[in-house]
Design a protein around this motif. Structure first.
Motif, PDB file in Angstrom:
ATOM      1  N   GLY A   5      -4.266  -5.447   1.276  1.00 39.45           N
ATOM      2  CA  GLY A   5      -5.692  -5.341   1.592  1.00 39.45           C
ATOM      3  C   GLY A   5      -6.457  -6.629   1.438  1.00 39.45           C
ATOM      4  N   GLU A  26       2.039   3.312  -1.624  1.00 46.13           N
ATOM      5  CA  GLU A  26       0.765   3.065  -0.960  1.00 46.13           C
ATOM      6  C   GLU A  26       0.851   1.823  -0.091  1.00 46.13           C
ATOM      7  OE1 GLU A  26      -3.226   3.143   0.300  1.00 46.13           O
ATOM      8  OE2 GLU A  26      -1.815   4.682  -0.404  1.00 46.13           O
ATOM      9  N   ARG A  40       0.134   1.745   3.981  1.00 42.08           N
ATOM     10  CA  ARG A  40      -0.822   0.850   4.631  1.00 42.08           C
ATOM     11  C   ARG A  40      -0.155   0.039   5.728  1.00 42.08           C
ATOM     12  NH1 ARG A  40      -3.948  -1.512  -0.786  1.00 42.08           N
ATOM     13  NH2 ARG A  40      -4.830   0.484  -1.471  1.00 42.08           N
TER      14      ARG A  40
END
Length: 204
Positions: A15, A127, A131
């Motif tokens: 991210g 996770e 993503r």
């Protein structure tokens, strides 16, 4: 007043790019250095905005010319940070972010003693994989390679000054921005910024 240099690193899919993009929107004193790369553009990416896209021959010539503060090979492609652009932005009093991997961070540390480095990590490997798959831009074998590389990248987190776990985006953004705001409150920074005021308050 010179700006401050920051390195932000993270495994692919953690991210980092989304956080930095939002950070630029809320703080006009922060700029990100546009890296040069030999990898092809992804859908929606623009030359000169997301990256400077060049071929391998051009990149190697720029390396020979000393055009980069740092450069590295990542996922079979080359990436480099323009020396001239970064120095111009710092001289203009801007905080400059270098979005580079741990290898590039090591190179930059050898040149800048006042560097602030930040590592962004995902809350879990599951996770991270979610993503990467959610991007819809990478083939399964590419995602598998990125997951494998993430293990190596995460092993270098302890080399950085700050660690942010990107579990909740808004919280991670607040924590990231707080580092920049706090750095601007240091004594040295404030002495330069408010030199005239301090002279009036404490006459010699």
């Amino acid at each position: 007043m010179l700006g401050q240099l920051y390195v932000i690193s993270a495994p692919s899919g953690a991210g980092k790019t989304s956080l930095v993009t939002r950070l630029l929107e809320i703080d006009p004193m922060i700029k990100v250095s546009v890296s040069t790369t030999t990898r092809p553009p992804r859908p929606g990416e623009r030359d000169g905005v997301n990256y400077h896209f060049v071929d391998k021959t051009t990149f190697e010539q720029q390396v020979a010319d000393g055009a980069f503060l740092e450069h590295a090979k990542v996922f079979d492609n080359y990436y480099g940070t323009s020396r001239t652009t970064v120095m111009q932005q710092l001289d203009a009093g801007l905080d400059v972010i270098l979005e580079i991997d741990w290898q590039g961070a090591q190179q930059i540390r050898q040149q800048f003693t006042q560097l602030t480095s930040i590592f962004i990590a995902p809350p879990s490997f599951s996770e991270l994989e979610r993503r990467l798959k959610g991007r819809g831009t990478d083939a399964p074998e590419v995602i598998a390679k990125r997951m494998s590389e993430a293990v190596s990248e995460l092993s270098h987190y302890h080399e950085f000054d700050y660690l942010i776990i990107n579990d909740d985006f808004d919280s991670a953004l607040m924590h990231l921005h707080s580092i920049f705001v706090a750095k601007r409150q240091t004594l040295g920074y404030q002495q330069v910024k408010h030199a005239s005021l301090l002279t009036q308050l404490i006459p010699t």
